[in-house]
Design a protein around this motif. Structure first.
Motif, PDB file in Angstrom:
ATOM      1  N   GLY A 116      56.911  35.854  26.393  1.00  0.00           N
ATOM      2  CA  GLY A 116      56.809  34.304  26.816  1.00  0.00           C
ATOM      3  C   GLY A 116      56.834  34.140  28.172  1.00  0.00           C
ATOM      4  N   LEU A 117      57.409  34.993  28.981  1.00  0.00           N
ATOM      5  CA  LEU A 117      57.084  34.976  30.203  1.00  0.00           C
ATOM      6  C   LEU A 117      55.592  35.331  30.685  1.00  0.00           C
ATOM      7  CD1 LEU A 117      60.394  36.854  31.985  1.00  0.00           C
ATOM      8  CD2 LEU A 117      59.529  34.442  32.365  1.00  0.00           C
ATOM      9  N   SER A 118      55.048  36.218  30.183  1.00  0.00           N
ATOM     10  CA  SER A 118      53.505  36.603  30.113  1.00  0.00           C
ATOM     11  C   SER A 118      52.702  35.424  29.674  1.00  0.00           C
ATOM     12  CB  SER A 118      53.268  37.728  29.349  1.00  0.00           C
ATOM     13  OG  SER A 118      53.826  39.013  29.782  1.00  0.00           O
ATOM     14  N   LEU A 119      53.094  34.532  28.735  1.00  0.00           N
ATOM     15  CA  LEU A 119      52.260  33.452  28.176  1.00  0.00           C
ATOM     16  C   LEU A 119      52.449  32.434  29.311  1.00  0.00           C
ATOM     17  CD1 LEU A 119      53.294  33.193  24.379  1.00  0.00           C
ATOM     18  CD2 LEU A 119      50.987  33.896  25.523  1.00  0.00           C
ATOM     19  N   ILE A 120      53.520  32.187  29.866  1.00  0.00           N
ATOM     20  CA  ILE A 120      53.697  31.188  30.835  1.00  0.00           C
ATOM     21  C   ILE A 120      52.908  31.591  32.166  1.00  0.00           C
ATOM     22  CG2 ILE A 120      55.559  30.185  32.663  1.00  0.00           C
ATOM     23  CD1 ILE A 120      57.508  30.482  30.282  1.00  0.00           C
ATOM     24  N   GLU A 121      53.099  32.706  32.387  1.00  0.00           N
ATOM     25  CA  GLU A 121      52.243  33.258  33.842  1.00  0.00           C
ATOM     26  C   GLU A 121      50.757  32.862  33.354  1.00  0.00           C
ATOM     27  OE1 GLU A 121      51.848  37.115  36.786  1.00  0.00           O
ATOM     28  OE2 GLU A 121      52.963  37.122  34.648  1.00  0.00           O
ATOM     29  N   ALA A 122      50.220  33.563  32.169  1.00  0.00           N
ATOM     30  CA  ALA A 122      48.825  33.180  31.923  1.00  0.00           C
ATOM     31  C   ALA A 122      48.373  31.739  32.060  1.00  0.00           C
ATOM     32  CB  ALA A 122      48.462  33.702  30.658  1.00  0.00           C
ATOM     33  N   LYS A 123      49.327  30.926  31.365  1.00  0.00           N
ATOM     34  CA  LYS A 123      48.896  29.271  31.443  1.00  0.00           C
ATOM     35  C   LYS A 123      49.102  28.782  32.631  1.00  0.00           C
ATOM     36  CE  LYS A 123      48.373  25.327  29.739  1.00  0.00           C
ATOM     37  NZ  LYS A 123      47.109  24.838  29.250  1.00  0.00           N
ATOM     38  N   LEU A 124      49.936  29.152  33.748  1.00  0.00           N
ATOM     39  CA  LEU A 124      50.148  28.675  35.014  1.00  0.00           C
ATOM     40  C   LEU A 124      48.802  29.337  35.913  1.00  0.00           C
ATOM     41  CD1 LEU A 124      51.750  27.236  37.275  1.00  0.00           C
ATOM     42  CD2 LEU A 124      52.711  29.605  37.616  1.00  0.00           C
ATOM     43  N   GLN A 125      48.274  30.490  35.677  1.00  0.00           N
ATOM     44  CA  GLN A 125      47.022  30.939  36.133  1.00  0.00           C
ATOM     45  C   GLN A 125      45.879  30.093  35.927  1.00  0.00           C
ATOM     46  OE1 GLN A 125      46.762  32.716  38.976  1.00  0.00           O
ATOM     47  NE2 GLN A 125      49.028  33.131  38.872  1.00  0.00           N
ATOM     48  N   SER A 126      45.850  29.743  34.641  1.00  0.00           N
ATOM     49  CA  SER A 126      44.717  28.627  33.974  1.00  0.00           C
ATOM     50  C   SER A 126      44.805  27.416  34.562  1.00  0.00           C
ATOM     51  CB  SER A 126      44.701  28.684  32.317  1.00  0.00           C
ATOM     52  OG  SER A 126      45.823  28.101  32.048  1.00  0.00           O
ATOM     53  N   VAL A 127      45.926  26.837  34.821  1.00  0.00           N
ATOM     54  CA  VAL A 127      46.165  25.567  35.477  1.00  0.00           C
ATOM     55  C   VAL A 127      45.759  25.636  36.947  1.00  0.00           C
ATOM     56  CG1 VAL A 127      47.865  23.943  36.216  1.00  0.00           C
ATOM     57  CG2 VAL A 127      47.999  24.821  34.106  1.00  0.00           C
ATOM     58  N   PHE A 128      45.932  26.591  37.605  1.00  0.00           N
ATOM     59  CA  PHE A 128      45.608  26.854  38.816  1.00  0.00           C
ATOM     60  C   PHE A 128      44.231  27.003  38.995  1.00  0.00           C
ATOM     61  CE2 PHE A 128      49.604  29.399  40.798  1.00  0.00           C
ATOM     62  CZ  PHE A 128      50.285  28.256  40.796  1.00  0.00           C
ATOM     63  N   ALA A 129      43.496  27.678  38.186  1.00  0.00           N
ATOM     64  CA  ALA A 129      42.090  27.674  38.010  1.00  0.00           C
ATOM     65  C   ALA A 129      41.322  26.564  37.954  1.00  0.00           C
ATOM     66  CB  ALA A 129      41.618  28.890  37.148  1.00  0.00           C
ATOM     67  N   LYS A 130      42.062  25.690  36.935  1.00  0.00           N
ATOM     68  CA  LYS A 130      41.353  24.324  36.529  1.00  0.00           C
ATOM     69  C   LYS A 130      41.239  23.490  37.875  1.00  0.00           C
ATOM     70  CE  LYS A 130      42.728  20.347  33.789  1.00  0.00           C
ATOM     71  NZ  LYS A 130      43.460  20.034  32.987  1.00  0.00           N
ATOM     72  N   HIS A 131      42.394  23.540  38.639  1.00  0.00           N
ATOM     73  CA  HIS A 131      42.362  22.817  39.948  1.00  0.00           C
ATOM     74  C   HIS A 131      41.979  23.381  41.103  1.00  0.00           C
ATOM     75  CE1 HIS A 131      44.349  19.470  37.885  1.00  0.00           C
ATOM     76  NE2 HIS A 131      45.205  20.295  37.382  1.00  0.00           N
ATOM     77  N   GLY A 132      41.082  24.541  41.005  1.00  0.00           N
ATOM     78  CA  GLY A 132      40.622  25.170  42.215  1.00  0.00           C
ATOM     79  C   GLY A 132      41.452  26.125  42.889  1.00  0.00           C
ATOM     80  N   LEU A 133      42.623  26.545  42.448  1.00  0.00           N
ATOM     81  CA  LEU A 133      43.381  27.653  43.261  1.00  0.00           C
ATOM     82  C   LEU A 133      43.297  28.753  42.647  1.00  0.00           C
ATOM     83  CD1 LEU A 133      45.849  27.760  45.056  1.00  0.00           C
ATOM     84  CD2 LEU A 133      47.331  27.117  43.359  1.00  0.00           C
TER      85      LEU A 133
END
Length: 191
Positions: A116-133
């Protein structure tokens, strides 16, 4: 004959020989040329001022447009700085859970928490990438003082001096602008 004299006296006919037709303030030809030159200089001056004013207003418009675009891109900068700290905590927690959820440990709950933590971390990184971070990955690259902060020096074993050997804290860039420097260890020659 008498009508012509009458017309002349009433001013109905104007001719070059008529003394009433001459200007009251006679200007010489030289004075008119001087006045024309002055007027031409004024026109040139006003035209130049107008061009400068247009150029200035265009520069102000461009600067304002750039400022607005930068505000749109980097308005979330402080929010991103706060979120990368949360991402660090999440990453450390996931690493810790990974260490506890070894194959030798039969606890399925710990394994599910890690997943679950790995999925949350991957989703957070994809949201970061979506917004240019983007997370910087400087290991093996050259040290750049605009992107990295040196926290230690490491003996250069198999690495060129001046390259980054380890990262103690990840750095992040927002649309190419560094919002958090990576804390790095730089390789130096062994003495």
């Amino acid at each position: 004959f008498s009508t012509a004299a009458q017309q002349r006296s009433t001013g109905d006919e104007c001719g070059p020989e008529d003394p009433h037709d001459e200007p009251k303030h006679p200007l010489s030809e030289r004075a008119l040329e001087h006045k024309a030159i002055k007027l031409e200089e004024q026109v040139r001056d006003l035209t130049e001022r107008y061009r400068k004013a247009l150029a200035d207003s265009e520069n102000v418009r461009r600067r304002t447009q750039k400022f607005v675009e930068d505000a749109k891109l980097f308005g979330i900068q402080s929010f991103c700085r706060d979120l990368v700290e949360v991402a660090d905590i999440l990453e450390k927690t996931a690493e810790s859970a990974a260490g506890e959820a070894e194959p030798s440990n039969p606890n399925p709950t710990l394994k599910k928490i890690y997943e679950g933590l790995s999925l949350i971390e991957a989703k957070l990184q994809s949201v970061f990438a979506k917004h240019g971070l983007q997370k910087m990955n400087p290991v093996g690259g050259k040290y750049d003082p605009y992107d990295h902060e040196i926290v230690c020096h490491v003996p250069a074993e198999g690495m060129q001096p001046g390259t980054i050997a380890l990262v103690t804290q990840d750095g992040y860039k927002l649309h190419g602008r560094t919002i958090r420097h990576a804390l790095v260890g730089v390789a130096v020659e062994s003495q």
